[in-house]
Design an enzyme around this catalytic site. Structure first.
Site, PDB file in Angstrom:
ATOM      1  N   LYS A  11     -51.809  -6.644-115.042  1.00  0.00           N
ATOM      2  CA  LYS A  11     -51.324  -6.189-116.352  1.00  0.00           C
ATOM      3  C   LYS A  11     -52.492  -5.870-117.311  1.00  0.00           C
ATOM      4  O   LYS A  11     -53.648  -6.230-117.065  1.00  0.00           O
ATOM      5  CB  LYS A  11     -50.410  -7.269-116.938  1.00  0.00           C
ATOM      6  CG  LYS A  11     -49.129  -7.483-116.120  1.00  0.00           C
ATOM      7  CD  LYS A  11     -48.164  -8.415-116.834  1.00  0.00           C
ATOM      8  CE  LYS A  11     -46.887  -8.600-116.045  1.00  0.00           C
ATOM      9  NZ  LYS A  11     -45.872  -9.394-116.802  1.00  0.00           N
ATOM     10  N   TYR A  51     -38.705  -2.077-116.278  1.00  0.00           N
ATOM     11  CA  TYR A  51     -38.193  -3.363-116.776  1.00  0.00           C
ATOM     12  C   TYR A  51     -36.753  -3.252-117.302  1.00  0.00           C
ATOM     13  O   TYR A  51     -36.325  -4.102-118.096  1.00  0.00           O
ATOM     14  CB  TYR A  51     -39.114  -3.899-117.868  1.00  0.00           C
ATOM     15  CG  TYR A  51     -40.365  -4.584-117.327  1.00  0.00           C
ATOM     16  CD1 TYR A  51     -40.273  -5.728-116.533  1.00  0.00           C
ATOM     17  CD2 TYR A  51     -41.629  -4.103-117.625  1.00  0.00           C
ATOM     18  CE1 TYR A  51     -41.407  -6.356-116.041  1.00  0.00           C
ATOM     19  CE2 TYR A  51     -42.775  -4.725-117.138  1.00  0.00           C
ATOM     20  CZ  TYR A  51     -42.655  -5.852-116.346  1.00  0.00           C
ATOM     21  OH  TYR A  51     -43.775  -6.491-115.862  1.00  0.00           O
ATOM     22  N   ASN A 114     -49.252 -12.181-119.253  1.00  0.00           N
ATOM     23  CA  ASN A 114     -49.364 -13.182-118.186  1.00  0.00           C
ATOM     24  C   ASN A 114     -50.018 -12.630-116.917  1.00  0.00           C
ATOM     25  O   ASN A 114     -49.784 -13.127-115.816  1.00  0.00           O
ATOM     26  CB  ASN A 114     -48.008 -13.839-117.915  1.00  0.00           C
ATOM     27  CG  ASN A 114     -46.973 -12.875-117.371  1.00  0.00           C
ATOM     28  OD1 ASN A 114     -47.201 -11.677-117.300  1.00  0.00           O
ATOM     29  ND2 ASN A 114     -45.825 -13.409-116.983  1.00  0.00           N
ATOM     30  N   HIS A 117     -47.602  -9.234-112.498  1.00  0.00           N
ATOM     31  CA  HIS A 117     -46.182  -9.191-112.140  1.00  0.00           C
ATOM     32  C   HIS A 117     -46.095  -9.233-110.624  1.00  0.00           C
ATOM     33  O   HIS A 117     -46.943  -8.657-109.935  1.00  0.00           O
ATOM     34  CB  HIS A 117     -45.535  -7.889-112.640  1.00  0.00           C
ATOM     35  CG  HIS A 117     -44.202  -7.620-112.001  1.00  0.00           C
ATOM     36  ND1 HIS A 117     -43.049  -8.213-112.450  1.00  0.00           N
ATOM     37  CD2 HIS A 117     -43.860  -6.872-110.909  1.00  0.00           C
ATOM     38  CE1 HIS A 117     -42.042  -7.817-111.672  1.00  0.00           C
ATOM     39  NE2 HIS A 117     -42.512  -7.010-110.738  1.00  0.00           N
ATOM     40  N   GLU A 128     -39.402  -1.668-106.105  1.00  0.00           N
ATOM     41  CA  GLU A 128     -40.579  -1.555-106.978  1.00  0.00           C
ATOM     42  C   GLU A 128     -41.710  -0.780-106.289  1.00  0.00           C
ATOM     43  O   GLU A 128     -42.411  -0.001-106.940  1.00  0.00           O
ATOM     44  CB  GLU A 128     -41.023  -2.947-107.417  1.00  0.00           C
ATOM     45  CG  GLU A 128     -40.002  -3.590-108.350  1.00  0.00           C
ATOM     46  CD  GLU A 128     -40.315  -5.035-108.725  1.00  0.00           C
ATOM     47  OE1 GLU A 128     -39.542  -5.609-109.515  1.00  0.00           O
ATOM     48  OE2 GLU A 128     -41.320  -5.595-108.234  1.00  0.00           O
TER      49      GLU A 128
HETATM   50  P1  CMP Z   1     -42.866 -10.256-115.282  1.00  0.00           P
HETATM   51  O1  CMP Z   1     -42.939 -11.031-114.023  1.00  0.00           O
HETATM   52  O2  CMP Z   1     -43.637  -8.986-115.355  1.00  0.00           O
HETATM   53  O3  CMP Z   1     -41.333  -9.934-115.598  1.00  0.00           O
HETATM   54  C1  CMP Z   1     -40.845  -9.753-116.905  1.00  0.00           C
HETATM   55  C2  CMP Z   1     -41.853 -10.065-117.945  1.00  0.00           C
HETATM   56  O4  CMP Z   1     -41.327 -10.303-119.220  1.00  0.00           O
HETATM   57  C3  CMP Z   1     -42.565 -11.363-117.582  1.00  0.00           C
HETATM   58  O5  CMP Z   1     -43.372 -11.174-116.465  1.00  0.00           O
HETATM   59  C4  CMP Z   1     -43.253 -11.670-118.877  1.00  0.00           C
HETATM   60  O6  CMP Z   1     -44.444 -10.918-119.050  1.00  0.00           O
HETATM   61  C5  CMP Z   1     -42.219 -11.185-119.874  1.00  0.00           C
HETATM   62  N1  CMP Z   1     -41.434 -12.309-120.388  1.00  0.00           N
HETATM   63  C6  CMP Z   1     -40.582 -13.084-119.723  1.00  0.00           C
HETATM   64  N2  CMP Z   1     -40.047 -14.005-120.532  1.00  0.00           N
HETATM   65  C7  CMP Z   1     -40.584 -13.787-121.754  1.00  0.00           C
HETATM   66  C8  CMP Z   1     -40.438 -14.398-123.019  1.00  0.00           C
HETATM   67  N3  CMP Z   1     -39.595 -15.442-123.188  1.00  0.00           N
HETATM   68  N4  CMP Z   1     -41.151 -13.918-124.032  1.00  0.00           N
HETATM   69  C9  CMP Z   1     -41.980 -12.862-123.872  1.00  0.00           C
HETATM   70  N5  CMP Z   1     -42.163 -12.228-122.682  1.00  0.00           N
HETATM   71  C10 CMP Z   1     -41.475 -12.697-121.646  1.00  0.00           C
END
Ligand code: CMP
Length: 140
Positions: A11, A51, A114, A117, A128
């Site tokens: 990311k 998403y 984070n 993904h 995906e």
């Molecule tokens: P990802 O695995 O890419 O899938 C969805 C993404 O949404 C997740 O990782 C996080 O980056 C984001 N995400 C999930 N939960 C939250 C949350 N409570 N607040 C902000 N971002 C979130």
């Protein structure tokens, strides 16, 4: 279990901090092999579409904004039990909950930024992978 594939995104928080190699090293050390990779700047439409399952969630607009804020590296990873193996090395979505030694514990900034993904099922992995790659771009 036979070798199979999953989909990964490095990311924008990671590309901004020049951590593409560090993340990939952790994936490789977890037994995954990069069989396709490209660096992209996602459009808003691409991020919204990717998403779409989260469209009703309160964090959706922020997530789309974050995912288009800088380059990402999309990858196809191959290995035994690839989806589970990748999720294990990524750690929990929220880095505060992730186990020691996982990518998110070691590198992630927040639940949104984070770092990685990863697909959550074989079915979603196939969807995906097809979202970003033509079959001839994947070389195992
Ligand atoms: P990802 O695995 O890419 O899938 C969805 C993404 O949404 C997740 O990782 C996080 O980056 C984001 N995400 C999930 N939960 C939250 C949350 N409570 N607040 C902000 N971002 C979130």
């Amino acid at each position: 279990m036979a070798a199979n594939r999953t989909f990964s995104i490095i990311k924008p928080d990671a590309t901004r901090r020049n951590l593409t190699g560090a993340v990939t090293k952790m994936l490789e050390e977890a037994g995954l092999r990069v069989v396709a990779s490209k660096r992209l700047l996602l459009s808003t439409a691409q991020a919204e579409d990717f998403y779409a399952v989260h469209a009703e969630r309160p964090f959706y607009r922020d997530l789309v904004g974050f995912m288009t804020s800088g380059p990402v590296v999309v990858q196809v990873l191959e290995g035994d039990d690839a989806v589970r193996r990748n999720r294990d090395v990524m750690g929990a979505t929220n880095p505060a909950d992730a186990g020691a030694g996982t990518i998110r514990k070691e590198l992630a900034e927040s639940i949104e930024a984070n770092t990685v993904h990863g697909s959550d099922s074989d079915e979603n992995a196939a969807t995906e992978i097809a979202f970003f790659f033509q079959p001839d771009e994947i070389v195992g």
